[in-house]
Design a protein around this motif. Sequence first.
Motif, mmCIF file in Angstrom:
data_model
loop_
_atom_site.group_PDB
_atom_site.id
_atom_site.type_symbol
_atom_site.label_atom_id
_atom_site.label_comp_id
_atom_site.label_asym_id
_atom_site.label_seq_id
_atom_site.Cartn_x
_atom_site.Cartn_y
_atom_site.Cartn_z
ATOM 1 N N SER A 260 29.137 34.092 38.323
ATOM 2 C CA SER A 260 28.780 35.396 38.194
ATOM 3 C C SER A 260 29.542 36.408 38.780
ATOM 4 O O SER A 260 29.690 37.517 38.302
ATOM 5 C CB SER A 260 27.346 35.318 38.364
ATOM 6 O OG SER A 260 26.954 35.194 39.574
ATOM 7 N N LEU A 261 29.869 35.937 40.065
ATOM 8 C CA LEU A 261 30.798 36.904 40.884
ATOM 9 C C LEU A 261 32.023 37.179 40.248
ATOM 10 O O LEU A 261 32.545 38.287 40.181
ATOM 11 C CB LEU A 261 30.758 36.552 42.331
ATOM 12 C CG LEU A 261 31.535 37.490 43.058
ATOM 13 C CD1 LEU A 261 30.982 38.758 43.325
ATOM 14 C CD2 LEU A 261 31.631 36.647 44.708
ATOM 15 N N LEU A 262 32.769 35.911 39.969
ATOM 16 C CA LEU A 262 33.896 36.143 39.142
ATOM 17 C C LEU A 262 33.888 36.771 37.582
ATOM 18 O O LEU A 262 34.797 37.446 37.515
ATOM 19 C CB LEU A 262 34.481 34.677 38.947
ATOM 20 C CG LEU A 262 35.090 33.992 40.200
ATOM 21 C CD1 LEU A 262 35.387 32.735 39.885
ATOM 22 C CD2 LEU A 262 36.106 34.586 41.057
ATOM 23 N N LEU A 263 32.696 36.533 37.244
ATOM 24 C CA LEU A 263 32.512 37.526 35.748
ATOM 25 C C LEU A 263 32.492 38.772 36.034
ATOM 26 O O LEU A 263 33.141 39.693 35.155
ATOM 27 C CB LEU A 263 31.413 36.807 34.943
ATOM 28 C CG LEU A 263 31.147 37.492 33.786
ATOM 29 C CD1 LEU A 263 32.232 37.294 32.727
ATOM 30 C CD2 LEU A 263 29.751 36.885 33.187
ATOM 31 N N VAL A 264 31.729 39.276 36.937
ATOM 32 C CA VAL A 264 31.674 40.810 37.282
ATOM 33 C C VAL A 264 32.998 41.217 37.638
ATOM 34 O O VAL A 264 33.415 42.228 37.174
ATOM 35 C CB VAL A 264 30.522 40.924 38.326
ATOM 36 C CG1 VAL A 264 30.689 42.151 38.788
ATOM 37 C CG2 VAL A 264 29.227 40.494 37.852
ATOM 38 N N LEU A 265 33.714 40.441 38.432
ATOM 39 C CA LEU A 265 34.779 40.950 39.083
ATOM 40 C C LEU A 265 36.014 41.056 37.794
ATOM 41 O O LEU A 265 36.665 42.219 37.699
ATOM 42 C CB LEU A 265 35.440 40.060 40.032
ATOM 43 C CG LEU A 265 36.809 40.263 40.664
ATOM 44 C CD1 LEU A 265 36.604 41.521 41.604
ATOM 45 C CD2 LEU A 265 37.215 39.138 41.652
ATOM 46 N N VAL A 266 36.024 40.065 36.844
ATOM 47 C CA VAL A 266 36.756 40.093 35.815
ATOM 48 C C VAL A 266 36.455 41.244 34.793
ATOM 49 O O VAL A 266 37.544 42.021 34.193
ATOM 50 C CB VAL A 266 36.891 38.742 35.024
ATOM 51 C CG1 VAL A 266 37.633 38.918 33.513
ATOM 52 C CG2 VAL A 266 37.548 37.611 35.863
ATOM 53 N N LEU A 267 35.349 41.497 34.542
ATOM 54 C CA LEU A 267 34.682 42.572 33.801
ATOM 55 C C LEU A 267 35.282 43.947 34.383
ATOM 56 O O LEU A 267 35.484 44.846 33.659
ATOM 57 C CB LEU A 267 33.316 42.482 33.531
ATOM 58 C CG LEU A 267 32.782 41.307 32.718
ATOM 59 C CD1 LEU A 267 31.558 41.490 32.554
ATOM 60 C CD2 LEU A 267 33.259 41.557 31.140
ATOM 61 N N LEU A 268 35.086 43.922 35.536
ATOM 62 C CA LEU A 268 35.385 45.258 36.231
ATOM 63 C C LEU A 268 37.019 45.376 36.343
ATOM 64 O O LEU A 268 37.311 46.772 36.115
ATOM 65 C CB LEU A 268 35.077 45.195 37.933
ATOM 66 C CG LEU A 268 35.411 46.250 38.639
ATOM 67 C CD1 LEU A 268 34.429 47.621 38.136
ATOM 68 C CD2 LEU A 268 35.160 46.192 40.149
#
Length: 89
Positions: free
Chosen positions: A5-13
Motif C-alpha cells: 500500500s505504501l508503494l501504491l501511494v508512492l506510485v500514485l503520487l
Amino acid sequence: MELVSLLLVLVLLNIYATYICVTRIYSEPSQIVSQVVIVWLLPLIGSIGLLVFHRTESNTDSKREEFGGGEQESMDVWRGHGSSEGSEN
C-alpha cells in the motif's frame, strides 16, 4: 501488505506529479523532462517538492494578473494640501 500500500501511494503520487509537470504550459520541454526525471529518481522528495513548487508558481501567476490598482486620485501631498504650512495667504 503495508509495504504494498505504501508503494501504491508512492506510485500514485509520482503519477500525479508527472501529470502536473507535463501539463504546465509555461515550462520548456527540457524543463519538463528534467522535472519528470527528478520525480521518478527521487520518488517521495522529488514528487512532493515539485508539487509544492508548481503550487506556489500557480499562486504567483494569479497574483500577477491582479497587479496595479487602476486609476486613483492624486493625494497632492507634495504641494502641502491639507496642512497649514502649505497654504497661501
